[in-house]
Design an enzyme around this catalytic site. Structure first.
Site, short mmCIF file in Angstrom:
data_model
loop_
_atom_site.label_atom_id
_atom_site.label_comp_id
_atom_site.label_asym_id
_atom_site.label_seq_id
_atom_site.Cartn_x
_atom_site.Cartn_y
_atom_site.Cartn_z
N GLY A 100 0.83 -1.21 0.00
CA GLY A 100 0.00 0.00 0.00
C GLY A 100 0.86 1.25 0.00
N ASP A 321 0.36 -0.70 13.16
CA ASP A 321 0.97 -1.93 12.63
C ASP A 321 1.35 -2.92 13.73
OD1 ASP A 321 0.71 -0.91 10.08
OD2 ASP A 321 2.79 -0.27 9.91
C1 S3P Z 1 2.70 3.44 6.41
C2 S3P Z 1 1.61 4.00 7.00
C3 S3P Z 1 0.57 3.21 7.66
C4 S3P Z 1 1.07 1.82 8.00
C5 S3P Z 1 1.79 1.18 6.87
C6 S3P Z 1 2.99 2.01 6.46
C7 S3P Z 1 3.65 4.33 5.70
O1 S3P Z 1 -0.54 3.08 6.80
O2 S3P Z 1 0.00 1.01 8.42
O3 S3P Z 1 2.25 -0.12 7.21
O4 S3P Z 1 4.77 3.89 5.38
O5 S3P Z 1 3.30 5.48 5.47
P1 S3P Z 1 -1.64 4.26 6.66
O6 S3P Z 1 -0.95 5.47 6.19
O7 S3P Z 1 -2.62 3.75 5.65
O8 S3P Z 1 -2.24 4.42 8.01
#
Ligand code: S3P
Length: 450
Positions: A100, A321
């Site tokens: 993501g 996380d």
């Molecule tokens: C992350 C932000 C978090 C986290 C993901 C890594 C990042 O997600 O859960 O594992 O590197 O910016 P969200 O921004 O969707 O909360």
């Protein structure tokens, strides 16, 4: 199919370090790739997720030379010759795998580029919400479409657009959305301001600073100027506190244990897991060795008879996380632990409320599930079980840790996903199962790149 077979151990006594931080490695690869000049990144995380970002930056024109490799994984030290914000059109759709962070940050980066591009990912990533980046990007003038089977989901198609600077009030507390908007803001026509509803990890802001880009932070408002050009720098990625958290929980749950994780990131937007473990009764000591930029230090956790706690609303974005690991600690703690305001867990690599609850129940622990969290009624010895990973790295690792203090053996199925964030976890788990305390048994040995 890879799996972990975990037998109970009486204690964990070891001192070692964990691989580089996933969030910071993604950002270091992106910023080095758009910077002017040659950057050196050390302790880069050669996990599947970060390798997708590295490959994307290569496809967009950055030159990346590995200096040191973790055998079987990828580079841990690399030199990056950046594109000075002049990205080139990729030859094909960019694969973001399971990540993501890769997809959302790259969407921000590509939104203002003068060429068409597309981003795709695996089945899990193709079911995660992308509207949260697409909508604000469109408000900036981006031509971004979600072409997936489910509405608002990947693949994403991004067509050339001139971006307008804007002030955007985010509706979800997400560092990925914030970072996408800041990256897009760098090619907009003025000052872009992002207002977050709660504090989220601030690695993008800190790393932009390290690359010489002026970022103005006023509480939860962050502003960046269009036309900013990052300048190459040498950067060492701290160890990943989210990876270390599995060992903190393992030690916390087993009285007589003492784990010391060296060279780990201590960014205050990431350390709430330590506060929660302290509240649950573990002894936690933090020694900051490098306070500047991304702070780094050593964390010592000693086990105790744990008791339940309420995870506080404002802590959620800071430890999102770590919730699978915290839930495992809660199962071994006497009393109840409540986790609410965490509906974001439902749109992670798996629906983590469902996957944590299912696996805890399979181990004999009572869990009440809510739309936005769960209540864990702890204190009974967990029972060894055969458990799915749900294809989710943090579920696989959290339940391997649960197995260390369960009665009987625990088998975690389908564990290849662990490579998403923690190459070397299997080796560390094996050392713990063998009762090793010599740091050499935990050493992941990089070799010079060919
Ligand atoms: C992350 C932000 C978090 C986290 C993901 C890594 C990042 O997600 O859960 O594992 O590197 O910016 P969200 O921004 O969707 O909360």
């Amino acid at each position: 199919m890879q799996e972990f077979l975990v037998q109970p151990v009486s204690a964990l006594r070891a001192r070692f370090s964990v691989p580089g931080d996933k969030s910071i490695s993604h950002r270091a690869a992106i910023l080095a790739g758009i910077a002017r000049g040659e950057s050196t990144i050390r302790n880069f995380l050669p996990s599947a997720d970060c390798l997708y970002t590295l490959a994307a930056m290569r496809a967009l024109g950055a030159r990346i030379d590995p200096l040191e490799e973790l055998p079987g994984h990828g580079p841990v030290a690399l030199r990056v010759s950046g594109t000075a914000m002049q990205l080139r059109a990729p030859q094909s759709s960019i694969d973001c795998g399971n990540s993501g962070t890769a997809m959302r940050l790259l969407a921000g980066l590509l939104a203002g580029c003068p060429f068409e591009s597309s981003l795709h990912g695996d089945a899990s990533l193709s079911s995660r919400p992308m509207g949260r980046v697409i909508e604000p990007m469109r408000a900036m003038g981006a031509q971004m479409d979600a072409l997936g089977e489910s509405p608002g989901c990947a693949p994403l198609r991004i067509r050339p657009a001139a971006l307008k600077a804007m002030r955007h009030r985010m509706t979800v507390a997400s560092a990925q959305v914030k970072s996408a908007l800041l990256l897009a803001g760098m090619s907009a026509d003025g000052e872009t301001t992002v207002v977050q509803p709660a504090t989220t990890r601030d690695h993008t802001e800190r790393l932009l600073g390290a690359f010489g880009v002026a970022v103005r932070v006023n509480g939860n408002e962050i502003s960046i100027d269009g036309g900013s050009l990052p300048m190459a720098c040498d950067f060492t990625v701290p160890g990943d506190l989210s990876s270390a958290a599995f060992w903190f929980v393992a030690a916390a749950m087993m009285p007589g244990s003492r784990v010391v994780i060296r060279d780990v990131g201590l960014n205050p937007t990431r350390t709430a897991v330590l506060d929660v473990l302290r509240r649950m009764g573990a002894r936690v000591e933090v020694i900051t060795t490098h306070p500047d930029g991304e702070p780094i230090g050593e964390v010592v956790v000693e086990g105790a008879a744990l008791h339940g706690t309420d995870v506080l609303k404002y802590e959620i974005p800071n430890l999102i996380d770590e919730i699978p690991a915290i839930a495992v600690a809660a199962a071994s703690a006497t009393g109840r632990t409540t986790i609410r305001n965490a509906a974001e867990l439902r749109v992670k690599e798996s629906d983590r409320i469902r996957s944590v609850a299912a696996n805890l129940r399979a181990m004999g622990c009572a869990v009440d599930e809510f739309d936005d969290g769960m209540e864990i009624i702890g204190g009974r010895t967990l029972l060894g079980a055969e458990l799915p990973s749900f294809g989710d790295h943090r579920i696989a690792m959290a339940f391997a840790i649960a197995g260390l203090s369960a009665q009987g053996s625990t088998r975690i199925l389908d564990t290849a996903c662990v490579d998403t964030s923690y190459p070397g976890f299997a080796r560390h788990l094996d050392a713990v199962l063998r009762g090793c305390s010599d740091p050499a048994d935990f050493q992941l040995n990089p070799i010079p790149a060919a």
